[in-house]
Design a protein around this motif. Structure first.
Motif, PDB file in Angstrom:
ATOM      1  N   TYR A 160      12.094   4.484  -5.731  1.00 24.37           N
ATOM      2  CA  TYR A 160      10.825   4.317  -5.143  1.00 24.37           C
ATOM      3  C   TYR A 160       9.878   4.615  -6.053  1.00 24.37           C
ATOM      4  O   TYR A 160       9.992   5.423  -6.840  1.00 24.37           O
ATOM      5  CB  TYR A 160      10.664   5.159  -3.866  1.00 24.37           C
ATOM      6  CG  TYR A 160       9.309   5.258  -3.384  1.00 24.37           C
ATOM      7  CD1 TYR A 160       8.602   4.426  -2.827  1.00 24.37           C
ATOM      8  CD2 TYR A 160       8.439   6.439  -3.930  1.00 24.37           C
ATOM      9  CE1 TYR A 160       7.358   4.741  -2.414  1.00 24.37           C
ATOM     10  CE2 TYR A 160       7.273   6.628  -3.454  1.00 24.37           C
ATOM     11  CZ  TYR A 160       6.441   5.613  -2.546  1.00 24.37           C
ATOM     12  OH  TYR A 160       5.448   5.732  -2.139  1.00 24.37           O
ATOM     13  N   LEU A 161       8.737   3.837  -6.071  1.00 25.42           N
ATOM     14  CA  LEU A 161       7.494   4.056  -6.987  1.00 25.42           C
ATOM     15  C   LEU A 161       6.210   4.206  -6.020  1.00 25.42           C
ATOM     16  O   LEU A 161       5.951   3.557  -5.142  1.00 25.42           O
ATOM     17  CB  LEU A 161       7.279   2.614  -7.894  1.00 25.42           C
ATOM     18  CG  LEU A 161       8.504   2.468  -8.915  1.00 25.42           C
ATOM     19  CD1 LEU A 161       8.280   1.086  -9.492  1.00 25.42           C
ATOM     20  CD2 LEU A 161       8.518   3.725  -9.963  1.00 25.42           C
ATOM     21  N   PRO A 162       5.465   5.207  -6.499  1.00 20.76           N
ATOM     22  CA  PRO A 162       4.222   5.595  -5.638  1.00 20.76           C
ATOM     23  C   PRO A 162       3.193   4.605  -5.673  1.00 20.76           C
ATOM     24  O   PRO A 162       3.336   3.661  -6.548  1.00 20.76           O
ATOM     25  CB  PRO A 162       3.937   6.956  -6.094  1.00 20.76           C
ATOM     26  CG  PRO A 162       4.330   6.968  -7.530  1.00 20.76           C
ATOM     27  CD  PRO A 162       5.813   6.126  -7.455  1.00 20.76           C
ATOM     28  N   PRO A 163       2.239   4.738  -4.898  1.00 21.14           N
ATOM     29  CA  PRO A 163       1.103   3.603  -4.827  1.00 21.14           C
ATOM     30  C   PRO A 163       0.433   3.589  -6.101  1.00 21.14           C
ATOM     31  O   PRO A 163       0.547   4.793  -6.806  1.00 21.14           O
ATOM     32  CB  PRO A 163       0.163   3.976  -3.655  1.00 21.14           C
ATOM     33  CG  PRO A 163       1.129   4.739  -2.667  1.00 21.14           C
ATOM     34  CD  PRO A 163       2.224   5.379  -3.595  1.00 21.14           C
ATOM     35  N   GLY A 164       0.068   2.406  -6.821  1.00 27.35           N
ATOM     36  CA  GLY A 164      -0.773   2.545  -7.973  1.00 27.35           C
ATOM     37  C   GLY A 164       0.374   2.329  -9.504  1.00 27.35           C
ATOM     38  O   GLY A 164      -0.157   2.128 -10.256  1.00 27.35           O
ATOM     39  N   LYS A 165       1.612   2.560  -9.134  1.00 24.09           N
ATOM     40  CA  LYS A 165       2.308   2.526 -10.150  1.00 24.09           C
ATOM     41  C   LYS A 165       2.744   1.028 -10.258  1.00 24.09           C
ATOM     42  O   LYS A 165       3.515   0.565  -9.241  1.00 24.09           O
ATOM     43  CB  LYS A 165       3.571   3.546 -10.130  1.00 24.09           C
ATOM     44  CG  LYS A 165       4.379   3.506 -11.371  1.00 24.09           C
ATOM     45  CD  LYS A 165       5.179   4.688 -11.617  1.00 24.09           C
ATOM     46  CE  LYS A 165       5.975   4.672 -13.029  1.00 24.09           C
ATOM     47  NZ  LYS A 165       6.535   5.745 -13.256  1.00 24.09           N
ATOM     48  N   ALA A 166       2.784   0.270 -11.273  1.00 23.88           N
ATOM     49  CA  ALA A 166       3.163  -0.846 -11.484  1.00 23.88           C
ATOM     50  C   ALA A 166       4.532  -1.166 -11.526  1.00 23.88           C
ATOM     51  O   ALA A 166       5.311  -0.557 -12.293  1.00 23.88           O
ATOM     52  CB  ALA A 166       2.585  -1.836 -12.616  1.00 23.88           C
ATOM     53  N   PRO A 167       5.295  -2.161 -10.528  1.00 23.44           N
ATOM     54  CA  PRO A 167       6.725  -1.956 -10.544  1.00 23.44           C
ATOM     55  C   PRO A 167       7.137  -3.307 -11.657  1.00 23.44           C
ATOM     56  O   PRO A 167       6.284  -4.258 -11.996  1.00 23.44           O
ATOM     57  CB  PRO A 167       7.105  -2.598  -9.262  1.00 23.44           C
ATOM     58  CG  PRO A 167       5.843  -3.267  -8.909  1.00 23.44           C
ATOM     59  CD  PRO A 167       4.706  -2.594  -9.307  1.00 23.44           C
ATOM     60  N   PRO A 226       0.945  -1.081   0.107  1.00 24.27           N
ATOM     61  CA  PRO A 226       0.079   0.166  -0.029  1.00 24.27           C
ATOM     62  C   PRO A 226       0.689   1.139   0.025  1.00 24.27           C
ATOM     63  O   PRO A 226       0.415   2.488  -0.298  1.00 24.27           O
ATOM     64  CB  PRO A 226      -0.782  -0.171   1.299  1.00 24.27           C
ATOM     65  CG  PRO A 226      -0.802  -1.583   1.615  1.00 24.27           C
ATOM     66  CD  PRO A 226       0.483  -2.240   1.174  1.00 24.27           C
ATOM     67  N   TRP A 227       2.141   1.163   0.254  1.00 27.01           N
ATOM     68  CA  TRP A 227       3.157   2.517   0.462  1.00 27.01           C
ATOM     69  C   TRP A 227       3.540   2.557  -0.813  1.00 27.01           C
ATOM     70  O   TRP A 227       4.314   3.780  -1.119  1.00 27.01           O
ATOM     71  CB  TRP A 227       4.029   2.193   1.600  1.00 27.01           C
ATOM     72  CG  TRP A 227       5.011   0.930   1.089  1.00 27.01           C
ATOM     73  CD1 TRP A 227       5.919   0.856   0.238  1.00 27.01           C
ATOM     74  CD2 TRP A 227       4.850  -0.451   1.452  1.00 27.01           C
ATOM     75  NE1 TRP A 227       6.488  -0.269   0.416  1.00 27.01           N
ATOM     76  CE2 TRP A 227       5.559  -1.275   1.218  1.00 27.01           C
ATOM     77  CE3 TRP A 227       3.621  -1.028   2.525  1.00 27.01           C
ATOM     78  CZ2 TRP A 227       5.533  -2.577   1.321  1.00 27.01           C
ATOM     79  CZ3 TRP A 227       3.810  -2.124   2.551  1.00 27.01           C
ATOM     80  CH2 TRP A 227       4.644  -2.999   2.136  1.00 27.01           C
TER      81      TRP A 227
END
Length: 181
Positions: free
Chosen positions: A150-157, A83-84
């Protein structure tokens, strides 16, 4: 009885004469800190047991900790998604090279990060332990590349990443209905 009193006075007199010198000597003796070799050994030990390698050294767990030291603490491309957002274990060798010892002590003493880093454990360490870790990391020299950002929430890694699914929060119990009378 007289002999006993004389002996007691003699002992007190000797104690009084030697006590100030003993106090003065111990007050003047410098307190020696750990040697460089002791700090490096302690840093090596702490990195092993505190779990630093678990995330900051690629494939450390999969290889049962059997990873040569020249591969330690170079960061990891494995993301931890939840969630982070998505976090990555930093290359600590680059991080330690970016600051001097005083900067490292200040940085690690106040560190607050995103999951999964147990920053609370690092902050709880005494300064000498954090110093030992710094010295050990610096002794490894340069190595590896910067970890992904870091990738924010909602961005697919991108792969590889671990999906951290948290259970739903328990709902408060409904208020008990009044009993029919």
């Amino acid at each position: 009885m007289m002999r006993s009193a004389c002996l007691s006075l003699a002992i007190l007199g000797l104690a009084a004469c030697s006590a100030p010198d003993a106090i003065e000597t111990s007050a003047q003796a410098p307190v020696a800190g750990p040697s460089d070799a002791e700090l490096l050994a302690r840093g090596d030990y702490l990195v092993r047991i505190a779990g630093c390698n678990d995330c900051h050294t690629p494939a450390y767990g999969e290889r049962g900790g059997n990873v040569p030291k020249q591969e330690w603490l170079v960061g990891s491309p494995l993301g931890f998604n939840g969630p982070w957002g998505t976090t990555y274990a930093a290359n600590l060798r680059i991080k330690a090279a970016e600051m001097d010892e005083a900067g490292w002590l200040k940085y690690t003493g106040a560190l607050h990060t995103r999951p999964l880093m147990p920053d609370f454990a690092l902050r709880a360490m005494c300064e000498d332990d954090r110093r030992a870790i710094y010295r050990f990391i610096r002794s490894l020299g340069a190595g590896g590349a910067k970890a992904p950002d870091y990738l924010p929430p909602g961005k697919a890694p991108p792969l590889p990443y671990m999906q951290m699914v948290l259970p739903p929060m328990p709902q408060p119990a409904a208020a008990a209905a009044p009993e029919a009378g």
